[in-house]
Design an enzyme around this catalytic site. Structure first.
Site, PDB file in Angstrom:
ATOM      1  NE  ARG A 237      45.191  32.965  46.103  1.00 52.46           N
ATOM      2  CZ  ARG A 237      43.938  33.399  45.996  1.00 52.46           C
ATOM      3  NH1 ARG A 237      43.387  34.094  46.971  1.00 52.46           N
ATOM      4  NH2 ARG A 237      43.238  33.140  44.907  1.00 52.46           N
TER       5      ARG A 237
ATOM      6  N   GLY B 126      46.057  43.576  47.645  1.00 49.19           N
ATOM      7  CA  GLY B 126      45.008  44.374  47.024  1.00 49.19           C
ATOM      8  C   GLY B 126      43.793  43.532  46.687  1.00 49.19           C
ATOM      9  CB  ILE B 127      40.466  43.389  47.387  1.00 49.13           C
ATOM     10  CG1 ILE B 127      40.077  44.768  47.960  1.00 49.13           C
ATOM     11  CG2 ILE B 127      41.106  42.515  48.467  1.00 49.13           C
ATOM     12  CD1 ILE B 127      38.977  44.702  49.004  1.00 49.13           C
ATOM     13  CB  THR B 128      38.990  43.987  42.104  1.00 44.21           C
ATOM     14  OG1 THR B 128      38.744  42.576  42.046  1.00 44.21           O
ATOM     15  CG2 THR B 128      40.386  44.285  41.580  1.00 44.21           C
TER      16      THR B 128
ATOM     17  CE1 TYR C 123      43.087  46.896  42.019  1.00 43.81           C
ATOM     18  CE2 TYR C 123      43.449  47.999  39.921  1.00 43.81           C
ATOM     19  CZ  TYR C 123      43.838  47.087  40.879  1.00 43.81           C
ATOM     20  OH  TYR C 123      44.984  46.361  40.689  1.00 43.81           O
TER      21      TYR C 123
ATOM     22  N   GLY D 225      50.837  45.797  34.230  1.00 43.81           N
ATOM     23  CA  GLY D 225      49.700  45.717  33.337  1.00 43.81           C
ATOM     24  C   GLY D 225      48.986  44.398  33.565  1.00 43.81           C
TER      25      GLY D 225
ATOM     26  CB  ILE E  72      50.395  40.044  35.694  1.00 41.11           C
ATOM     27  CG1 ILE E  72      51.011  41.464  35.671  1.00 41.11           C
ATOM     28  CG2 ILE E  72      51.442  39.013  36.059  1.00 41.11           C
ATOM     29  CD1 ILE E  72      52.128  41.676  34.667  1.00 41.11           C
TER      30      ILE E  72
END
Length: 241
Positions: free
Chosen positions: A12, A84-86, A147, A178, A180
Site C-alpha cells: 500500500r 511504519g505506523i503512527t 514517530y 516529505g 506524499i
C-alpha cells in the site's frame, strides 16, 4: 539472474509504489504486509508480486518471513525497510503502548529485518539496505514524539550500519520523504491541506509515491555502490539539510 528485493509494508501507499518500481526495473520482488488482507490480495492480483504477511515488530516473525521469501525467490539482495505506523498525540498524553508500538514497528523493525539478511549479504559481498525515514525524523513534529524519535533513529541506524559494511559491497542508505500523496494524506481535510501543509512546501504540491519508488531504484542499483550512509531528502524543499 534478477536480483531479489523485499519491501516491508510493500502493498500500500509508498511501499506499493516502491514494489512496483523495483519490479519494473527487473527485480524479483516480494512485498510484506501486516494486516490488510484485502489490499494485499488486490495488490498481488494487479501486479503479480507475491505478498507475505507478518509483523515486522516481531523478530521471530521476521525470521520466519524472510526464510519463506528466500525459499520462494532466492537470497535477498535488496531490503527496503518501509513498514511504519503512527500513534499521534501530544507527549504529555502519550501512553506507554503508543510509544512502544511506534518505536518497535518504525525503528525496531530495522533490526528485526536487517539482521535476517545481513550475514548473507556479507557472505555474497553484495547488498542494498534502504530505509524509509521521514522529514519528521529530521525536523520533529508536534504530536509525534514517538514517530519522530523512531524516524530519527532510522537515520542513525543507517549511518552506523553503512560504516560497518562499506568494505563488503553492501550499501546502507535512508530516504526521508516529505508529504506524499497517499491515502493517509488524502484523508486530511482539503482546507487544512491547502492552508497549513502546501504553503510549507516550496514546490507547492505533494510528492507522488512513484517519486519515492524511483529514488529506491536509484539507490538499489549495482551502479550505486559508491553511495552509502547517505540521507536522500525527498520533500519538495520543505526542509533542507
Amino acid at each position: 539472474m534478477a536480483r531479489v528485493a523485499l519491501v516491508t509494508g510493500g502493498t500500500r501507499g509508498i511501499g506499493a509504489a516502491i514494489s512496483k518500481a523495483l519490479k519494473a526495473a527487473g527485480y524479483k520482488v516480494a512485498a510484506s504486509y501486516a494486516g490488510n488482507d484485502a489490499a494485499a490480495e488486490k495488490f498481488k492480483a494487479e501486479t503479480g508480486i507475491p505478498v507475505y504477511k507478518w509483523d515486522v515488530s516481531s523478530f521471530d516473525a521476521c525470521a520466519a518471513g524472510v526464510k519463506k521469501v528466500e525459499a520462494d525467490l532466492g537470497p535477498i539482495d535488496v531490503l527496503v525497510n518501509n513498514a511504519g505506523i503512527t500513534k499521534d498525540t501530544a507527549f504529555h498524553k502519550m501512553t506507554l503502548d503508543q510509544w512502544n508500538a511506534v518505536i518497535n514497528t518504525n525503528l525496531g523493525s530495522l533490526f528485526n529485518m536487517t539482521r535476517q539478511v545481513i550475514e548473507g549479504m556479507r557472505a555474497r559481498k553484495f547488498g542494498r539496505v534502504i530505509n524509509i525515514s521521514s522529514v519528521n525524523g529530521q525536523k520533529g513534529q508536534f504530536g509525534q514524539v514517538n514517530y519522530s524519535a523512531a524516524k530519527a533513529g532510522d537515520i542513525g541506524f543507517t549511518k552506523a550500519l553503512a560504516l560497518e559494511n562499506a568494505k563488503g559491497g553492501i550499501t546502507v542508505n535512508v530516504i526521508c520523504p516529505g508529504y506524499i500523496n497517499t491515502e493517509m494524506v488524502q484523508a486530511v481535510p482539503k482546507e487544512i491541506l491547502d492552508k497549513n501543509i502546501l504553503p510549507q512546501i516550496p514546490v507547492n504540491r505533494l510528492g507522488e509515491p512513484e517519486e519515492i519508488g524511483r529514488s529506491v531504484v536509484f539507490l538499489a542499483a549495482d551502479e550505486a555502490g559508491f553511495i552509502t550512509g547517505s540521507t536522500l531528502t525527498v520533500n519538495g524543499g520543505q526542509y533542507q539539510v
